[in-house]
Write a protein that holds these residues in place. Structure first.
Motif, PDB file in Angstrom:
ATOM      1  N   TRP A  42      -3.221   3.462  15.967  1.00 51.95           N
ATOM      2  CA  TRP A  42      -2.958   2.853  14.706  1.00 51.95           C
ATOM      3  C   TRP A  42      -3.684   1.839  14.085  1.00 51.95           C
ATOM      4  O   TRP A  42      -4.558   1.216  14.833  1.00 51.95           O
ATOM      5  N   ASP A  43      -3.718   1.725  12.903  1.00 53.50           N
ATOM      6  CA  ASP A  43      -4.335   0.577  12.094  1.00 53.50           C
ATOM      7  C   ASP A  43      -2.970  -0.387  11.496  1.00 53.50           C
ATOM      8  O   ASP A  43      -1.849   0.178  11.784  1.00 53.50           O
ATOM      9  N   LYS A  44      -3.161  -1.202  10.768  1.00 53.80           N
ATOM     10  CA  LYS A  44      -2.091  -1.897  10.206  1.00 53.80           C
ATOM     11  C   LYS A  44      -0.989  -0.730   9.230  1.00 53.80           C
ATOM     12  O   LYS A  44       0.118  -1.144   9.413  1.00 53.80           O
ATOM     13  N   LEU A  66      -0.958 -11.663  16.881  1.00 53.36           N
ATOM     14  CA  LEU A  66      -1.918 -10.648  16.178  1.00 53.36           C
ATOM     15  C   LEU A  66      -2.038  -9.501  17.358  1.00 53.36           C
ATOM     16  O   LEU A  66      -2.219  -9.815  18.410  1.00 53.36           O
ATOM     17  N   MET A  67      -1.924  -8.325  16.817  1.00 52.38           N
ATOM     18  CA  MET A  67      -2.206  -7.226  17.636  1.00 52.38           C
ATOM     19  C   MET A  67      -3.281  -6.065  16.920  1.00 52.38           C
ATOM     20  O   MET A  67      -3.025  -6.194  15.811  1.00 52.38           O
ATOM     21  N   VAL A  68      -4.168  -5.809  17.632  1.00 48.50           N
ATOM     22  CA  VAL A  68      -5.228  -4.793  17.294  1.00 48.50           C
ATOM     23  C   VAL A  68      -5.207  -3.753  18.399  1.00 48.50           C
ATOM     24  O   VAL A  68      -5.284  -3.949  19.459  1.00 48.50           O
ATOM     25  N   ASP A  69      -4.995  -2.235  17.838  1.00 47.98           N
ATOM     26  CA  ASP A  69      -4.942  -1.299  18.715  1.00 47.98           C
ATOM     27  C   ASP A  69      -6.720  -1.037  19.275  1.00 47.98           C
ATOM     28  O   ASP A  69      -7.500  -0.406  18.530  1.00 47.98           O
ATOM     29  N   GLY A  70      -7.017  -1.390  20.533  1.00 49.71           N
ATOM     30  CA  GLY A  70      -8.394  -1.279  20.900  1.00 49.71           C
ATOM     31  C   GLY A  70      -8.727   0.133  20.973  1.00 49.71           C
ATOM     32  O   GLY A  70      -9.888   0.568  20.840  1.00 49.71           O
ATOM     33  N   GLN A  71      -7.754   1.109  21.268  1.00 48.88           N
ATOM     34  CA  GLN A  71      -8.294   2.365  21.466  1.00 48.88           C
ATOM     35  C   GLN A  71      -8.557   2.853  20.055  1.00 48.88           C
ATOM     36  O   GLN A  71      -9.399   3.566  20.039  1.00 48.88           O
ATOM     37  N   HIS A  72      -7.896   2.597  19.099  1.00 46.52           N
ATOM     38  CA  HIS A  72      -8.244   2.881  17.413  1.00 46.52           C
ATOM     39  C   HIS A  72      -9.820   2.333  17.246  1.00 46.52           C
ATOM     40  O   HIS A  72     -10.565   3.242  16.819  1.00 46.52           O
ATOM     41  N   CYS A  73      -9.874   1.342  17.746  1.00 46.58           N
ATOM     42  CA  CYS A  73     -11.346   0.676  17.239  1.00 46.58           C
ATOM     43  C   CYS A  73     -12.215   1.155  18.175  1.00 46.58           C
ATOM     44  O   CYS A  73     -13.228   1.537  17.728  1.00 46.58           O
ATOM     45  N   ALA A  74     -12.318   1.637  19.481  1.00 47.95           N
ATOM     46  CA  ALA A  74     -13.095   2.368  20.120  1.00 47.95           C
ATOM     47  C   ALA A  74     -13.433   3.711  19.722  1.00 47.95           C
ATOM     48  O   ALA A  74     -14.667   4.155  19.682  1.00 47.95           O
ATOM     49  N   GLU A  75     -12.075   4.581  19.122  1.00 45.92           N
ATOM     50  CA  GLU A  75     -12.595   5.813  18.626  1.00 45.92           C
ATOM     51  C   GLU A  75     -13.249   5.703  17.256  1.00 45.92           C
ATOM     52  O   GLU A  75     -13.998   6.532  16.979  1.00 45.92           O
ATOM     53  N   LEU A  81     -15.403   3.414  16.751  1.00 46.77           N
ATOM     54  CA  LEU A  81     -16.831   3.013  17.185  1.00 46.77           C
ATOM     55  C   LEU A  81     -17.423   4.613  17.305  1.00 46.77           C
ATOM     56  O   LEU A  81     -18.456   4.876  17.199  1.00 46.77           O
ATOM     57  N   ARG A  82     -16.754   5.298  18.247  1.00 42.71           N
ATOM     58  CA  ARG A  82     -17.261   6.464  18.628  1.00 42.71           C
ATOM     59  C   ARG A  82     -17.862   7.506  17.547  1.00 42.71           C
ATOM     60  O   ARG A  82     -18.974   8.240  17.626  1.00 42.71           O
ATOM     61  N   SER A  83     -16.611   7.713  16.762  1.00 41.82           N
ATOM     62  CA  SER A  83     -16.800   8.365  15.533  1.00 41.82           C
ATOM     63  C   SER A  83     -18.189   8.092  14.671  1.00 41.82           C
ATOM     64  O   SER A  83     -18.978   8.919  14.185  1.00 41.82           O
ATOM     65  N   LYS A  84     -18.225   6.734  14.256  1.00 41.13           N
ATOM     66  CA  LYS A  84     -19.231   6.245  13.517  1.00 41.13           C
ATOM     67  C   LYS A  84     -20.887   6.147  14.386  1.00 41.13           C
ATOM     68  O   LYS A  84     -21.712   6.451  13.682  1.00 41.13           O
ATOM     69  N   TYR A  85     -20.588   5.428  15.208  1.00 40.10           N
ATOM     70  CA  TYR A  85     -21.820   5.196  16.341  1.00 40.10           C
ATOM     71  C   TYR A  85     -21.702   5.655  17.608  1.00 40.10           C
ATOM     72  O   TYR A  85     -21.540   4.962  18.608  1.00 40.10           O
ATOM     73  N   THR A 127     -17.054  -5.518  17.522  1.00 41.71           N
ATOM     74  CA  THR A 127     -16.430  -6.721  16.963  1.00 41.71           C
ATOM     75  C   THR A 127     -16.307  -6.362  15.531  1.00 41.71           C
ATOM     76  O   THR A 127     -14.912  -6.825  15.120  1.00 41.71           O
ATOM     77  N   GLN A 128     -16.844  -5.582  14.731  1.00 38.14           N
ATOM     78  CA  GLN A 128     -16.370  -5.510  13.402  1.00 38.14           C
ATOM     79  C   GLN A 128     -15.349  -4.559  13.175  1.00 38.14           C
ATOM     80  O   GLN A 128     -14.303  -4.695  12.563  1.00 38.14           O
ATOM     81  N   GLU A 129     -14.914  -3.720  14.190  1.00 36.27           N
ATOM     82  CA  GLU A 129     -13.895  -3.245  13.927  1.00 36.27           C
ATOM     83  C   GLU A 129     -12.747  -3.704  14.586  1.00 36.27           C
ATOM     84  O   GLU A 129     -11.664  -3.870  13.820  1.00 36.27           O
ATOM     85  N   VAL A 130     -12.774  -4.472  15.433  1.00 39.36           N
ATOM     86  CA  VAL A 130     -11.731  -5.235  16.052  1.00 39.36           C
ATOM     87  C   VAL A 130     -11.216  -6.413  14.819  1.00 39.36           C
ATOM     88  O   VAL A 130     -10.293  -6.517  14.813  1.00 39.36           O
ATOM     89  N   ARG A 131     -12.200  -6.948  13.964  1.00 35.49           N
ATOM     90  CA  ARG A 131     -12.100  -7.877  13.076  1.00 35.49           C
ATOM     91  C   ARG A 131     -11.694  -7.476  11.895  1.00 35.49           C
ATOM     92  O   ARG A 131     -11.399  -8.243  10.859  1.00 35.49           O
TER      93      ARG A 131
END
Length: 442
Positions: A175-177, A294-303, A305-309, A380-384
């Motif tokens: 999830w994102d927001k 504050l909460m951020v889905d780290g799995q979403h951020c990681a995926e 990143l995997r998709s883009k880079y 970090t850009q995905e996390v923030r």
């Protein structure tokens, strides 16, 4: 959106064929459905004879010393010098003879009372080739030259052999927001959660699916109420912060959490070899402004990143970096990767992200440091990214459970007295509870 699905429904075991004669079954014969054995006594007929699972030519090699293969799905089986290649739907399984013999679950080789191997009766490597093999689509039956008979339910094989399709039972929502706000916060009422298995299942399902869950209407003003809610899942994990805690912004410990400052999204215990599995938060009181969680889905951020880079994602799963927690009489340090994936499926397993606790980078060669910093910055850009941030205002009676291996948490700066109660839960034990309740498999 990346989704994790469990590919098979569990089916009951069926026998391929039965002989018409009253034959004596070898003492090792036990059939399996999932992890449940069908013991010999369950197969007794009215005349108390044991009907035998049919395997063609069970004690004889075919001409030319080749393995006899039979059954309605025998075309799915290929025999080579050291293994059985078995095709079942999307699964292509390579079953070495030594693996099959090692994993026999008959009553002689395996105790179904203790769920442990009977290692005294096993030879790890016999070098034997099966006499015959039968496959009907549901059961793989094997007869060995020494008279040993082994049978496996196909679902047991799918769940336990090496392949890259292992998945969990619950669809994970990354999830994102916008996604989480559209779905609604995952919650369960205190009384439902405490008084029923259905409520506990719902709470654990939320944790597996979203990476967090909130128990509402809990006892609002007492620390023991927080612990009562937390230990409904499993026992607490004691750390250098104690078995549990209530804290405020008094700078009592060498941690930014004990201040009134802004805290960006991070995971806890990155300085532990194995970080805690769940962090529990309960804001007992706050008489000022700010302090939103504050909460951020780290799995979403990681995926993302995997998709883009993909190369940067891969680098963060391979590069070992240190994290640390230092006080006057305490020196805790760990070595690990920022991202971890399942060793066979490649699926996301863990994010270990805490810029506050990242220690001097003595583990990375200078020639590799530039690439590491670029990959870390991309994550970090995905996390923030504000589109990935969920902000909620916790109030007394709302007990927040966060999967510390997946979802990052943080806090807005605040004024006034803000008293927080909480504890950690161990990873292995909360996952164990989820498995027992049928929510996880990996």
């Amino acid at each position: 959106m990346y989704r994790v699905v469990f590919p098979l429904r569990r089916t009951g075991v069926r026998l391929a064929k039965w002989s018409e004669q009253s034959l004596v079954t070898p003492s090792c014969l036990t059939l399996h459905s999932g992890s449940k054995p069908v013991r010999q006594q369950q197969l007794l007929g009215s005349d108390e004879t044991i009907r035998k699972f049919h395997i063609s030519s069970p004690y004889q090699h075919t001409e030319g010393n080749k393995v006899s293969v039979s059954g309605s799905r025998s075309d799915n089986v290929k025999i080579s010098s050291d293994r059985i290649s078995l095709k079942y739907g999307e699964f292509e399984m390579e079953l070495l003879f030594v693996w099959l013999r090692d994993h026999c679950r008959c009553n002689t080789c395996y105790s179904h009372d203790t769920n442990q191997r009977n290692v005294q009766s096993q030879k790890l490597f016999t070098g034997e080739t099966p006499s015959s093999v039968e496959f009907d689509g549901l059961v793989l039956g094997i007869s060995w030259p020494d008279g040993h008979v082994t049978s496996y339910d196909i679902n047991w094989l799918v769940n336990n052999v090496y392949h890259n399709h292992h998945t969990d039972h619950v669809d994970k929502v990354l999830w994102d927001k916008e996604t989480i706000e559209s779905a609604g916060l995952p919650t369960v009422h205190f009384r439902e959660y405490m008084d029923s298995d259905e409520g506990l299942w719902k709470h654990l399902n939320n944790l597996v699916k979203f990476g967090f869950s909130i128990v509402t209407e809990a006892p609002p003003v007492h620390h023991m109420g927080t612990l009562e809610v937390a230990t409904r899942i499993c026992f607490k994990q004691e750390t250098h912060f104690g078995p549990d805690w209530t804290f405020t912004s008094n700078n009592e410990r060498g941690d930014t959490a004990y201040s009134d400052l802004y805290l960006g999204a991070h995971t806890d215990n990155t300085y532990f070899t194995s970080p805690s599995g769940i962090q529990v938060f309960h804001v007992l009181e706050h008489d000022g402004e700010g302090g939103q969680t504050l909460m951020v889905d780290g799995q979403h951020c990681a995926e993302q990143l995997r998709s883009k880079y993909p190369a940067k994602f891969d680098l963060l799963t391979r590069t070992i970096i240190p994290h640390e927690y230092y006080e006057e009489k305490l020196r805790v340090r760990s070595l690990g990767t920022v991202l971890s994936v399942h060793p066979t499926t490649g699926q996301f397993l863990q994010i270990r992200y805490n810029p506050y606790d990242r220690s001097p980078l003595y583990t990375v060669h200078p020639d590799d440091q530039q690439a590491f910093y670029q990959a870390y910055e991309a994550l970090t850009q995905e996390v923030r990214n504000q589109e990935n941030e969920l902000w909620i205002k916790l109030k007394a009676g709302m007990v927040l459970f966060v999967d510390n291996w997946r979802v990052m948490h943080g806090r807005a700066s605040f004024t006034g007295r803000r008293l927080v109660s909480g504890c950690y839960l161990p990873r292995d034990d909360w996952i164990s509870k989820a498995r027992v309740m049928g929510l996880m498999n990996l």
